[in-house]
Design an enzyme around this catalytic site. Structure first.
Site, PDB file in Angstrom:
ATOM      1  N   CYS A 336       0.890  -1.160   0.000  1.00 38.71           N
ATOM      2  CA  CYS A 336       0.000   0.000   0.000  1.00 38.71           C
ATOM      3  C   CYS A 336       0.923   1.205   0.000  1.00 38.71           C
ATOM      4  O   CYS A 336       1.780   1.292  -0.877  1.00 38.71           O
ATOM      5  CB  CYS A 336      -0.939  -0.032   1.183  1.00 38.71           C
ATOM      6  SG  CYS A 336      -0.166  -0.377   2.764  1.00 38.71           S
ATOM      7  N   GLY A 339       2.995   0.007   3.717  1.00 35.57           N
ATOM      8  CA  GLY A 339       3.017  -1.450   3.826  1.00 35.57           C
ATOM      9  C   GLY A 339       2.829  -1.963   5.242  1.00 35.57           C
ATOM     10  O   GLY A 339       3.326  -3.032   5.570  1.00 35.57           O
ATOM     11  N   TRP A 340       2.139  -1.193   6.089  1.00 33.47           N
ATOM     12  CA  TRP A 340       1.898  -1.746   7.423  1.00 33.47           C
ATOM     13  C   TRP A 340       0.433  -1.708   7.829  1.00 33.47           C
ATOM     14  O   TRP A 340       0.091  -2.158   8.908  1.00 33.47           O
ATOM     15  CB  TRP A 340       2.775  -1.071   8.475  1.00 33.47           C
ATOM     16  CG  TRP A 340       2.779   0.436   8.464  1.00 33.47           C
ATOM     17  CD1 TRP A 340       1.697   1.248   8.350  1.00 33.47           C
ATOM     18  CD2 TRP A 340       3.916   1.299   8.593  1.00 33.47           C
ATOM     19  NE1 TRP A 340       2.085   2.541   8.397  1.00 33.47           N
ATOM     20  CE2 TRP A 340       3.439   2.612   8.552  1.00 33.47           C
ATOM     21  CE3 TRP A 340       5.285   1.080   8.755  1.00 33.47           C
ATOM     22  CZ2 TRP A 340       4.290   3.721   8.649  1.00 33.47           C
ATOM     23  CZ3 TRP A 340       6.109   2.185   8.870  1.00 33.47           C
ATOM     24  CH2 TRP A 340       5.624   3.492   8.808  1.00 33.47           C
ATOM     25  N   ASP A 341      -0.446  -1.157   7.005  1.00 33.69           N
ATOM     26  CA  ASP A 341      -1.864  -1.160   7.363  1.00 33.69           C
ATOM     27  C   ASP A 341      -2.657  -2.091   6.435  1.00 33.69           C
ATOM     28  O   ASP A 341      -2.960  -3.212   6.777  1.00 33.69           O
ATOM     29  CB  ASP A 341      -2.430   0.251   7.305  1.00 33.69           C
ATOM     30  CG  ASP A 341      -1.855   1.132   8.402  1.00 33.69           C
ATOM     31  OD1 ASP A 341      -1.803   0.658   9.536  1.00 33.69           O
ATOM     32  OD2 ASP A 341      -1.446   2.264   8.125  1.00 33.69           O
ATOM     33  N   LYS A 378       1.622  -0.273  13.198  1.00 30.17           N
ATOM     34  CA  LYS A 378       1.904   0.669  14.286  1.00 30.17           C
ATOM     35  C   LYS A 378       0.798   0.653  15.344  1.00 30.17           C
ATOM     36  O   LYS A 378      -0.016   1.573  15.431  1.00 30.17           O
ATOM     37  CB  LYS A 378       2.075   2.073  13.707  1.00 30.17           C
ATOM     38  CG  LYS A 378       3.193   2.133  12.674  1.00 30.17           C
ATOM     39  CD  LYS A 378       3.713   3.539  12.482  1.00 30.17           C
ATOM     40  CE  LYS A 378       2.735   4.429  11.765  1.00 30.17           C
ATOM     41  NZ  LYS A 378       3.189   5.811  11.706  1.00 30.17           N
ATOM     42  N   ARG A 382      -1.856   3.582  16.068  1.00 32.48           N
ATOM     43  CA  ARG A 382      -3.207   3.332  15.579  1.00 32.48           C
ATOM     44  C   ARG A 382      -4.215   3.207  16.718  1.00 32.48           C
ATOM     45  O   ARG A 382      -5.386   3.523  16.559  1.00 32.48           O
ATOM     46  CB  ARG A 382      -3.241   2.055  14.733  1.00 32.48           C
ATOM     47  CG  ARG A 382      -2.404   2.102  13.468  1.00 32.48           C
ATOM     48  CD  ARG A 382      -3.000   3.007  12.411  1.00 32.48           C
ATOM     49  NE  ARG A 382      -2.127   3.068  11.234  1.00 32.48           N
ATOM     50  CZ  ARG A 382      -1.270   4.065  10.995  1.00 32.48           C
ATOM     51  NH1 ARG A 382      -1.191   5.093  11.831  1.00 32.48           N
ATOM     52  NH2 ARG A 382      -0.513   4.051   9.911  1.00 32.48           N
TER      53      ARG A 382
END
Lengths: 595, 450
Positions: A336, A339-341, A378, A382
């Site tokens: 995305c 690249g972490w959600d 995160k 978040r």
């Protein structure tokens, strides 16, 4: 403790936010260092962890006192009326201070003591071993290997140390590729499908701008596609809407140009960003929190919140990924922006659909450890664990759990765990009681020595796994169902009442088949015929009677032992132990009307 | 009329049948007077097993034909909401088949319908018809109280054509007064007992609207009847399933509602429930939305909303709740009526009984409830269920009230999964047979016709 000015207020009223009769419970409010506790006149306790508090609001003074509304991250909303304004003001200020933590070591996890010794603590943290998990998937093997490039977190701070890459990807390729990717998050293996020899890989967006290219990155993708002997073509899935990805190009980021990479098929899948998701949930909660909602207002509110549309988009993306692997045996690279959600959502759901291991209790823990915790979702930002930027808050992980719940609804026999398991995980993602979800990435966790100072959630969940077992689970009811193929037609997506109204007991059905079966398993009772059917009566709001209150079974509990895990369990048992009421009042909250 | 005249082609070879969730099957299509048959032989190209389709032609709601080249496709939209496609070689055959089905499915005469020809094995004709007599229902009440009696005033259907011959009325009121009260009520539907609440002796009555008309006529016998029904209960509620405005407007047409002055111990409550055409349109919109699998989430939700079907479900349940509350908590009697007292009235009384009385939640009890509150109470099944959601025919009196009732029961079952003895399948089977069936249970509009 210096924030607490009043520790005890008597004659406080607790209102039910959906009751139209304005009936209330009267009791005493206690403020402790970690919890807000309300004990009503029948000794029933309501525990609210300070970390769970998302917002506190003081409403204008009324004749009966000063109303205080507390919204929690686990979707509990409590409405107190404090008789004296000064007390209310004190509590309000204390809660504001207590719910905002500035440093990690002030979090509950650092004071929480579950009476484990040091070796148990270490063992708890070793319960989930990701190296073991990659071995289970079948890597390292002839095509994939472990790289030590990120051993000191030098290449990418937000990735874990152990990363798996194609054997043909040499260190210069990795370094070069990581320089071309946002935050250095270069393509690495997330899941390897043994039978199809295809892989799910993940990364962040390329720094391509309008025309930049990077040979190493192109080599990296080629190496991934070559690592799959059954299909040389690979998919690159950009989980963002195309418009967003194009806008990123102006900032020197962007997406892969199909012409520069050989053998790739590029695809946008259109999941919205964290800000859209945050405001969508906000709207959803506004709608579902409205009293006396008509069916049409509920449906149009549900529609305009867009929440179910987003859930469907996430699941659709996972289905797309799974089709590429299961049908075409093609490897897929997912990214995305960072690249972490969205990438975590899609990769983990894809693996869940492909591999029945992740549908077991232990496997689900592994999946969360791997795709969410290790790869640097995160959580701290978040879930707003520390007082920080409100724009970083987003229900990305909640959406993942909701997607899993939707799958459980479609495949009631395929999952070893039940809804309560998802809810409990959701509870602890926000509770900051265990160390697993603290912090934003592995590097941070190591620096702050979470493994030495806090406990891992997983052993506690495993200890009480009886509560989380799905009684309908049948691992071999259909061997070919190792792959789940969900139907994502719009009307299969439902409003998740048990999540968003989990504390609004009056909105839940008074009879639940699942609770009954669970109860029978817990008490090892033989299946009894249904009791003589009780007279049940639907009550229009004007005549509603409160359900009989059952005194708390464990009112002697000390504060040390008051983990929210225990609390939830006692509530659960109360629910089960409740005698069949002679008069069942039935709510017809629209949320429960199912089409 | 002979069926043979309507059947232009009775047999076509190598027809391909396709439907949602079915593999296509090739076989021989036969049309008989009541059925559409398709059987495929095993061993044929691609056909895995023998498929046999027996479709009641009465079940066909709409026929669509599309010709292309020498073959044609017929789409059958059934009343049970199935959609089947037949691919027929030969244009002429296709047209013939289509027109035969159309003609057969719109036969309107009751006597020509399949139930008159259907003879299940092992059942004699007389058996099974009197499983749930009102007399037995009355015996249960008589065991509790002597305030009520069984009246034969309607034995020859002269007092009220849509009521059954036996009716339960207050013991204090004689048949003469009943006849007079009947003249004051729409369709002769004077207030009769629908449910006796054993716990506190309160009752639920139902009727048609009072014919007060613009001059606010009164009828002493009707007032007496309602006063006698109250007996020792202090007060009663009249649940009118129309809005206050609609009830007032009905006066112009000779109808109306109970004025406070004439019925001092009764309090009126208006709970408007939709019926007739708006309800049918709501049903059609709902089915349309459900059949469109390509809908995006937002489109689906907005179409579900604009169909308003769930609002109708909620309104029906709320009103039934209200009636049940009045009996159980307020310990008051309830009279339910709308205009004719054959649609929303029955919806409310039947649901309220299901809510109040555990014995209605057993399989036998539910059948008894259907027999009492829907069939014998004169819900006009024949006209209400003549067409379902797909029909292009001009709507006359179709309205899916019975389906709405079944949906409400299903919702209750969802909330109280352990309280109903029967499952979803019974509700589906009832829906199917209300629209097209081999059995005569739901045939006709009232007991007189039957």
């Amino acid at each position: 403790m210096e924030h607490i000015r009043t520790t005890k207020v008597e004659q406080v009223k607790l209102l039910d936010r959906f009751s139209t009769s304005n009936k209330s419970l009267t009791g005493t409010l206690y403020l402790t260092a970690t919890h807000l506790l309300f004990i009503d006149s029948s000794q029933r306790e309501t525990w609210i962890l300070h970390h769970h508090i998302a917002a506190v609001e003081k409403l204008p003074l009324t004749t009966s006192g000063c109303p205080l509304v507390i919204q929690c991250k686990n979707f509990r909303i409590v409405h107190f009326v404090v008789p004296r304004e000064r007390d209310c003001h004190d509590i309000y200020n204390s809660l504001l201070q207590l719910s905002r933590t500035a440093q990690y070591d002030e979090l509950y996890a650092f004071s929480y003591n579950p009476k484990q010794n040091a070796s148990e603590q270490v063992k708890g943290w070793q319960l989930i071993d990701l190296a073991e998990e990659y071995k289970r998937m079948g890597v390292p093997n002839a095509n994939w290997q472990l790289t030590d490039a990120n051993r000191e977190y030098k290449i990418c701070e937000t990735y874990p140390k152990e990363l798996y890459v194609p054997r043909t990807a040499s260190k210069p390729i990795i370094v070069g590729s990581s320089k071309f990717r946002s935050k250095g998050r270069f393509p690495v293996l997330s899941y390897y499908h043994k039978d199809k020899e295809a892989a799910i890989c993940r990364c962040s967006q390329p720094l391509s701008g309008f025309s930049a290219r990077c040979l190493e990155d192109e080599h990296m993708l080629q190496a991934i596609s070559k690592a799959n002997p059954s299909n040389r073509f690979m998919y690159v899935m950009d989980t963002r809407p195309k418009l967003n990805a194009m806008a990123n190009r102006a900032a020197g980021k962007g997406y892969e140009n199909e012409d520069n990479y050989s053998n790739i098929r590029f695809q946008f899948v259109g999941i919205e960003n964290i800000h859209v998701m945050r405001s969508s949930l906000q709207k959803l909660l506004e709608v579902s929190g409205t009293k006396g909602l008509s069916v049409n207002d509920f449906l149009s509110g549900l529609e305009s919140s867009g929440w179910l549309r987003h859930i469907k988009a996430v699941l659709d993306a996972a289905v797309f990924l799974v089709k590429a692997i299961a049908i075409e045996s093609a490897s897929v690279l997912v990214h995305c922006s960072d690249g972490w959600d969205r990438t975590s959502q899609v990769c983990s759901l894809g693996a869940l659909l492909l591999d029945s291991y992740y549908r077991t209790i232990k496997g689900f823990m592994v999946l969360i450890e791997k795709d969410w915790i290790a790869f640097g979702h995160k959580f701290s930002d978040r879930c707003c664990q520390l007082d920080g930027d409100p724009k970083e808050i987003s229900p990305v992980f909640t959406q993942f759990l909701e997607c899993v719940w939707n799958l459980m609804e479609q495949f009631p026999q395929a999952f070893e765990y039940n809804e309560a398991f998802l809810l409990q995980i959701h509870e602890h993602v926000h509770s900051c009681q265990f160390g697993n979800f603290l912090g934003n990435c592995q590097k941070e966790r190591e620096e702050l020595k979470f493994k030495e100072k806090t406990y891992s959630l997983w052993p506690f969940l495993l200890d009480e796994q009886k509560k989380y077992q799905n009684p309908l689970y049948n691992p071999d009811f259909s061997p070919e169902l190792s792959l789940l193929e969900p139907n994502t037609v719009s009307f299969n997506f439902k409003f998740w009442r048990s999540m968003y109204h989990q504390f609004d007991r009056s909105l839940h059905p008074r009879q639940s088949v699942l609770d009954l079966i669970m109860n029978m398993i817990l008490l090892k009772e033989p299946l009894l015929p249904a009791p003589p059917a009780p007279v049940l009566l639907k009550s229009p709001p004007c005549f509603k009677k409160e359900p009989p209150l059952v005194p708390g079974s464990d009112s002697l509990r000390t504060i040390e032992g008051s983990s929210s895990a225990d609390n939830r369990y006692s509530e659960f048992m109360e629910e089960l132990g409740k005698a069949e009421p002679a008069l069942v009042s039935l709510e017809y909250g629209v949320a429960r009307m199912t089409c | 009329m002979e069926f043979a005249e309507l059947i232009k082609t009775s047999r076509v070879e190598s027809v391909v049948l396709a439907g949602a969730g079915l593999p296509p099957a090739r076989g021989t299509l036969c049309i008989t007077s009541h059925h559409l048959l398709l059987s495929s032989r095993p061993g044929g190209a691609g056909a895995a097993a023998t498929v046999e389709l027996w479709l009641l032609i009465r079940n066909v709601d709409a026929v669509e034909k599309r010709l292309c080249g020498s073959s044609g496709t017929i789409t059958l939209r059934c009343k049970d909401l199935r959609v089947l496609q037949l691919e027929i070689p030969g244009m002429e055959e296709c047209l013939n088949v289509a027109s035969s089905i159309e003609a057969l499915s719109s036969v309107d005469s009751l006597m020509m319908m399949y139930p008159f020809f259907y003879r299940p094995q092992g059942l004699r004709l007389e058996d099974g018809w009197h499983l749930f007599p009102l007399e037995r229902f009355f015996q249960c009440i008589a065991a509790q109280t002597n305030q009520w009696r069984l009246s034969a005033v309607n034995k020859d259907f002269s007092t009220c054509p849509t009521y059954p011959p036996a009716l339960i009325v207050p013991a204090a009121v004689d048949d003469g007064a009943l006849r007079k009260a009947a003249r004051f009520r729409h369709g002769g539907r004077f207030p009769v007992l629908s449910y006796y609440h054993r716990k506190n002796g309160t009752v639920m009555l139902r009727s048609g609207q009072p014919l007060t008309g613009p001059n606010r006529k009164r009828c002493p016998e009707d007032e007496l009847l309602l006063a006698a029904a109250l007996a020792q209960a202090a007060r009663g509620f009249v649940v009118d399933t129309r809005s206050l405005q609609a009830a007032k407007q009905a006066r112009m047409g000779g109808g109306g509602t109970e004025p406070k002055s004439a019925y001092p111990r009764w309090k009126r409550l208006h709970r408007p429930l939709e019926r007739g055409r708006p309800l049918q349109e709501s049903f059609v919109r709902l089915v349309d939305a459900c059949n469109d699998a390509s809908l995006s989430m937002d489109r689906w939700l907005s179409r579900l909303e604009s169909s308003r079907w769930l609002s109708h479900v909620k309104a029906a349940l709320s009103t039934a709740c209200l009636a049940a509350q009045c009996l159980e908590r307020e310990e008051a009697c309830v009279l339910v009526h709308g205009a004719e007292g054959t649609d929303t009235t029955l919806l409310v009384t039947a649901l309220a009984q299901l809510i109040l009385d555990p014995s209605c939640r057993t399989l036998a009890g539910f059948q008894g409830l259907l027999e009492r509150e829907w069939i014998q109470a004169g819900h006009p099944f024949h006209v209400r269920c003549a067409r379902s959601a797909y029909s292009h025919a001009r709507l006359k009196q179709e309205a899916p009230l019975f389906l709405l009732f079944l949906d409400c029961v299903w919702q209750l079952g969802r909330q109280f999964p352990r309280s109903l003895e029967f499952g979803e399948r019974l509700l589906l089977a009832l829906f199917d047979s209300a629209y097209a069936s081999s059995y005569g249970t739901f045939l006709g509009n009232n007991e007189k016709e039957r």
